[in-house]
Every structure is written in structure tokens, then in C-alpha cells.
Design an enzyme around this catalytic site. Structure first.
Site, PDB file in Angstrom:
ATOM      1  N   ARG A  15       0.852  -1.205   0.000  1.00  0.00           N
ATOM      2  CA  ARG A  15       0.000   0.000   0.000  1.00  0.00           C
ATOM      3  C   ARG A  15       0.884   1.250   0.000  1.00  0.00           C
ATOM      4  NH1 ARG A  15      -0.491   4.721   2.493  1.00  0.00           N
ATOM      5  NH2 ARG A  15      -0.192   3.711   4.506  1.00  0.00           N
ATOM      6  N   ASP A  16       1.599   1.488   1.094  1.00  0.00           N
ATOM      7  CA  ASP A  16       2.390   2.716   1.217  1.00  0.00           C
ATOM      8  C   ASP A  16       3.464   2.763   0.124  1.00  0.00           C
ATOM      9  OD1 ASP A  16       3.648   5.021   2.276  1.00  0.00           O
ATOM     10  OD2 ASP A  16       3.174   4.434   4.314  1.00  0.00           O
ATOM     11  N   HIS A 207       3.928   3.993  12.945  1.00  0.00           N
ATOM     12  CA  HIS A 207       4.148   3.896  11.496  1.00  0.00           C
ATOM     13  C   HIS A 207       5.286   4.861  11.166  1.00  0.00           C
ATOM     14  CE1 HIS A 207       2.680   3.715   7.216  1.00  0.00           C
ATOM     15  NE2 HIS A 207       3.196   4.929   7.188  1.00  0.00           N
ATOM     16  N   HIS A 209       8.655   6.357   8.817  1.00  0.00           N
ATOM     17  CA  HIS A 209       9.357   6.498   7.538  1.00  0.00           C
ATOM     18  C   HIS A 209      10.815   6.796   7.877  1.00  0.00           C
ATOM     19  CE1 HIS A 209       6.131   6.442   4.443  1.00  0.00           C
ATOM     20  NE2 HIS A 209       5.385   6.622   5.515  1.00  0.00           N
ATOM     21  N   CYS A 240       4.412   9.004   0.787  1.00  0.00           N
ATOM     22  CA  CYS A 240       3.084   9.581   0.529  1.00  0.00           C
ATOM     23  C   CYS A 240       3.168  10.502  -0.678  1.00  0.00           C
ATOM     24  CB  CYS A 240       2.623  10.362   1.757  1.00  0.00           C
ATOM     25  SG  CYS A 240       1.059  11.211   1.475  1.00  0.00           S
ATOM     26  N   ASN A 249       9.235   3.667   4.088  1.00  0.00           N
ATOM     27  CA  ASN A 249       9.008   3.236   5.471  1.00  0.00           C
ATOM     28  C   ASN A 249      10.257   2.548   6.002  1.00  0.00           C
ATOM     29  OD1 ASN A 249       6.123   2.613   3.987  1.00  0.00           O
ATOM     30  ND2 ASN A 249       5.890   3.456   6.021  1.00  0.00           N
TER      31      ASN A 249
HETATM   32  N1  COA Z   1     -13.144   5.441  -3.777  1.00  0.00           N
HETATM   33  C1  COA Z   1     -13.569   5.701  -5.039  1.00  0.00           C
HETATM   34  N2  COA Z   1     -14.214   6.828  -5.393  1.00  0.00           N
HETATM   35  C2  COA Z   1     -14.438   7.739  -4.425  1.00  0.00           C
HETATM   36  C3  COA Z   1     -14.005   7.533  -3.101  1.00  0.00           C
HETATM   37  C4  COA Z   1     -13.335   6.329  -2.792  1.00  0.00           C
HETATM   38  N3  COA Z   1     -12.888   6.069  -1.552  1.00  0.00           N
HETATM   39  N4  COA Z   1     -14.353   8.600  -2.371  1.00  0.00           N
HETATM   40  C5  COA Z   1     -14.991   9.434  -3.184  1.00  0.00           C
HETATM   41  N5  COA Z   1     -15.057   8.935  -4.430  1.00  0.00           N
HETATM   42  C6  COA Z   1     -15.673   9.531  -5.608  1.00  0.00           C
HETATM   43  C7  COA Z   1     -17.090   9.993  -5.321  1.00  0.00           C
HETATM   44  O1  COA Z   1     -17.992   8.940  -5.518  1.00  0.00           O
HETATM   45  C8  COA Z   1     -17.260  11.083  -6.323  1.00  0.00           C
HETATM   46  O2  COA Z   1     -17.508  10.493  -7.594  1.00  0.00           O
HETATM   47  P1  COA Z   1     -18.441  11.213  -8.692  1.00  0.00           P
HETATM   48  O3  COA Z   1     -17.717  12.471  -9.020  1.00  0.00           O
HETATM   49  O4  COA Z   1     -18.462  10.207  -9.783  1.00  0.00           O
HETATM   50  O5  COA Z   1     -19.741  11.408  -7.974  1.00  0.00           O
HETATM   51  C9  COA Z   1     -15.894  11.726  -6.399  1.00  0.00           C
HETATM   52  O6  COA Z   1     -14.976  10.743  -5.908  1.00  0.00           O
HETATM   53  C10 COA Z   1     -15.740  12.965  -5.557  1.00  0.00           C
HETATM   54  O7  COA Z   1     -16.128  12.692  -4.220  1.00  0.00           O
HETATM   55  P2  COA Z   1     -15.632  13.588  -3.002  1.00  0.00           P
HETATM   56  O8  COA Z   1     -16.152  13.012  -1.738  1.00  0.00           O
HETATM   57  O9  COA Z   1     -15.926  15.030  -3.298  1.00  0.00           O
HETATM   58  O10 COA Z   1     -14.093  13.294  -3.011  1.00  0.00           O
HETATM   59  P3  COA Z   1     -12.875  14.297  -3.292  1.00  0.00           P
HETATM   60  O11 COA Z   1     -12.756  14.581  -4.737  1.00  0.00           O
HETATM   61  O12 COA Z   1     -12.944  15.431  -2.348  1.00  0.00           O
HETATM   62  O13 COA Z   1     -11.653  13.337  -2.881  1.00  0.00           O
HETATM   63  C11 COA Z   1     -10.780  11.555  -1.521  1.00  0.00           C
HETATM   64  C12 COA Z   1     -11.539  12.873  -1.554  1.00  0.00           C
HETATM   65  C13 COA Z   1     -10.515  11.232  -0.068  1.00  0.00           C
HETATM   66  C14 COA Z   1     -11.634  10.479  -2.170  1.00  0.00           C
HETATM   67  C15 COA Z   1      -9.461  11.695  -2.330  1.00  0.00           C
HETATM   68  O14 COA Z   1      -8.792  12.869  -1.939  1.00  0.00           O
HETATM   69  C16 COA Z   1      -8.555  10.511  -2.127  1.00  0.00           C
HETATM   70  O15 COA Z   1      -8.830   9.433  -2.623  1.00  0.00           O
HETATM   71  N6  COA Z   1      -7.436  10.673  -1.411  1.00  0.00           N
HETATM   72  C17 COA Z   1      -6.552   9.556  -1.091  1.00  0.00           C
HETATM   73  C18 COA Z   1      -5.191  10.053  -0.814  1.00  0.00           C
HETATM   74  C19 COA Z   1      -4.258   8.923  -0.514  1.00  0.00           C
HETATM   75  O16 COA Z   1      -4.502   7.754  -0.740  1.00  0.00           O
HETATM   76  N7  COA Z   1      -3.084   9.301  -0.003  1.00  0.00           N
HETATM   77  C20 COA Z   1      -2.056   8.382   0.304  1.00  0.00           C
HETATM   78  C21 COA Z   1      -2.276   7.618   1.535  1.00  0.00           C
HETATM   79  S1  COA Z   1      -1.895   8.469   3.017  1.00  0.00           S
HETATM   80 ZN    ZN Z   2       3.259   6.097   5.479  1.00  0.00          ZN
END
Ligand code: COA
Ligand code: ZN
Length: 316
Positions: A15-16, A207, A209, A240, A249
């Protein structure tokens, strides 16, 4: 040193680590690595994350990976989840545990999940409900717990307030993430010492790094406080995408070797873990930061240089 007799390691490389690999790692190879890791005896694996596939395209095959891995009894398979949609996807994919993500610092939380810390915590209530209904364990994670690459110091009071919210929501397991390797051992000891006495009965995970080569020292400091759960990544993968300067990590095989050398059990087969690390280097096509793959274990011996054997004094 005050060391536990046994610690539990959660492997987070798939994942990370895989989340920031520049080349998409084919699903087959992700599945292969997860299965090799469980085969090496990893008790916990954070397999993938259920986040927006456009935000983290490297893990867009999360469902498929979960569907195709071989479930080893004795390994708990988890995934990282930021919101309800992610929780539903994770539960449908059959995870044993959900690891939530929110940062202690506002800037990193906005950069990472596009929400303020308060908005994130509100969304985690829904995550918790989904998990409860599915009888899936929740590990509550806090990123940038020891420092933020944008804001710098994270006051302990801020961390404590997020932990307090989680505890009020019923959290039993909380992970503190040093997202960009800013923590030092003294700080880790002080922060954990404080939180552990303020919130007794919590299963704490650290956790780390290794961005500034303090990951193992930080783990030692946490063990001295009584922490027995640690995340690590095979080969030292990790980072990240939304935290500038983040790097890998703590390396799983380096950590396991260190623990075993000190007599701390992990239940992990170090020889098999090293083989996984070599395979992962093949898959990503480059050498990884881990030291043990290069050096071999401390049990490694070399032939004597010419002429030395004949001149060795007889042992008493
Ligand atoms: N999986 C898939 N799709 C997702 C989702 C998820 N977990 N969460 C939201 N969505 C979709 C929604 O259904 C929506 O789809 P649509 O436009 O087709 O209706 C769209 O994304 C926007 O939803 P919203 O709640 O406004 O999300 P956002 O655009 O503000 O994004 C996150 C928020 C959290 C989903 C996004 O920033 C993200 O995935 N971040 C992960 C970061 C990460 O993994 N970092 C590394 C690890 S620390
Ligand atoms: Zn991490």
C-alpha cells in the site's frame, strides 16, 4: 533496555510503497507479493487502499487484488480507507480490517484527502458504522503525528485532541504515523509516554518512515514505552504522494533482523522475507533502500584472507 518479548508487524509495502511507484505494478505481481508476504509469516498486511482511483491510480486495482490473493489463516488483511465510499468498497472486497487516514495537521489533510481535519473525522463516523455492520476491525491512523512537511511542529495538544475524538468514538487501536520521517527518538518517547498514560488500554501502532534514518531508533524508543505494534515495508518501499520529501518506510527485513538479534520475536521467517525483498526489487526494477539484502544477516561469515589462518594464536 526494556524490550517486549514479542512484537506484531504490519507489512504496508503493497500500500504505502506501491501507491507511489511511477510504473503501474501489474495486478498479478501485487497478488504475488502479498502471497509471498503471508507465506513469510506476516501476521498483518495492509494490502492496498480504497481511495479515488484518479488520485492514486497506482492502486486502482484494489478490488481485484483483494479478490485474487490467497487468504492465509493467521494473517489479517487490511486496507487503507479515507471515507464511507472507501469503507463500503473495502468491506465488499472482503478485508479483515480497515485502517483509516486523517492527518494531525490541517495542511497535510487538505493536500491528502481534500478535507479539513474536522470534516475527515466526521466522515470517519460513517466509516466506523460500515465496519461495525460488517464486523470488520478498525485501526485508526493519524498521519503527520510528529511533524508536518508544510506546517512543521505538530503540537502534542493537537495530536491529543484527534486521539481524544477517536477514543470518544470507541477506538481501541490507534496508529501514529511519522509521514515524512520528522520524529526523533526522544520526541517519540515523550509523545507516546504522554498519550499512553492519558489514554490507557489502547493498542498503539507506530508507522515510521526512514527519511532521516531515525526509523529504527524511533521504534526502539516506542518499545521502551511499551508499544508492540509497528508498520514496515518490504525493502523499505514507501512514501506519501501528497507529502513532499516523503520516502520509504522502515524496511521490514532490516527491522525483523534487528528485533530477532535482540531476542524479540515476530513470528516472521527472515530468510523468506529476504527472498520477498529480492523479488520486489526485480518487480520495481531497482535496488531498494534496505540494508540487509546487501549485507546479509549478522550471521554471515567470510573466508579468512590469505595467510591469516596460519598466524592465528591458538585459543586457550
Ligand atoms: N473510492 C472511489 N471513489 C471515491 C471515493 C473512494 N474512496 N471517495 C470518493 N469517491 C468519488 C465519489 O464517488 C465522487 O464520484 P463522482 O464524481 O463520480 O460522484 C468523487 O470521488 C468525488 O467525491 P468527493 O467526496 O468530493 O471526493 P474528493 O474529490 O474530495 O476526494 C478523496 C476525496 C478522499 C476520495 C481523495 O482525496 C482521495 O482518494 N485521497 C486519497 C489520498 C491517498 O490515498 N493518499 C495516500 C495515503 S496516506
Ligand atoms: Zn506512510
Amino acid at each position: 533496555m526494556k524490550l517486549p518479548t514479542r512484537v506484531t508487524i504490519c507489512e504496508v509495502g503493497t500500500r504505502d510503497g506501491f501507491q507511489i511507484e511511477p510504473e503501474f505494478i501489474p495486478t498479478d505481481q501485487k497478488v504475488e507479493v502479498v502471497d509471498l508476504l503471508s507465506g513469510a509469516g506476516l501476521p498483518r498486511i495492509e494490502v492496498t487502499s480504497f481511495v479515488h482511483p484518479k488520485v492514486v491510480p497506482a492502486l486502482r486495482d484494489a478490488e481485484e487484488v483483494m479478490a485474487r490473493i490467497t487468504r492465509r489463516p493467521g494473517t489479517r488483511y487490511a486496507a487503507l480507507v479515507p471515507n464511507e465510499k472507501g469503507a463500503v468498497r473495502a468491506v465488499d472486497a472482503g478485508v479483515d480490517a480497515i485502517h483509516t487516514v486523517v492527518s494531525a495537521s490541517e495542511s497535510h489533510n487538505l493536500a491528502n484527502v481534500n478535507m479539513t481535519v474536522a470534516e475527515s473525522i466526521a466522515k470517519l463516523r460513517a466509516v466506523q458504522q460500515v465496519a461495525e455492520r460488517a464486523k470488520v476491525h478498525v485501526g485508526w491512523g493519524i498521519s503527520t503525528a510528529f511533524g508536518c512537511p508544510f506546517e512543521g511542529d505538530v503540537p502534542v495538544a493537537r495530536l491529543e485532541s484527534v486521539v481524544g475524538r477517536f477514543v470518544d468514538m470507541g477506538a481501541r487501536a490507534i496508529g501514529l504515523g511519522d509521514t515524512t520521517g520528522m520524529a526523533n527518538p526522544r520526541q517519540v518517547g515523550e509523545v507516546l509516554g504522554h498519550l499512553m498514560s492519558r489514554f490507557p488500554g489502547i493498542e498503539w501502532t507506530l508507522h515510521t518512515h526512514d527519511t532521516r534514518a531515525m526509523a529504527i531508533p524511533n521504534i526502539l524508543a516506542a518499545m521502551e514505552c511499551g508499544v508492540t505494534h509497528f508498520d514496515s515495508s518490504i525493502g523499505g518501499l514507501g512514501g506519501c504522494p501528497f507529502a513532499p520529501g516523503a520516502s520509504g518506510n522502515v524496511c521490514s527485513e532490516d527491522l525483523v533482523h534487528c528485533l530477532h538479534a535482540m531476542g524479540v520475536e515476530t513470528g516472521i521467517d527472515l530468510g523468506r522475507l529476504l527472498a520477498v525483498s529480492r523479488r520486489v526489487q526485480e518487480i520495481v526494477g531497482r535496488a531498494l533502500p534496505g540494508q540487509l539484502v546487501k549485507a546479509g544477516t549478522a550471521a554471515r561469515r567470510y573466508p579468512l584472507p590469505d595467510g591469516v589462518a596460519a598466524r592465528l594464536p591458538a585459543r586457550a
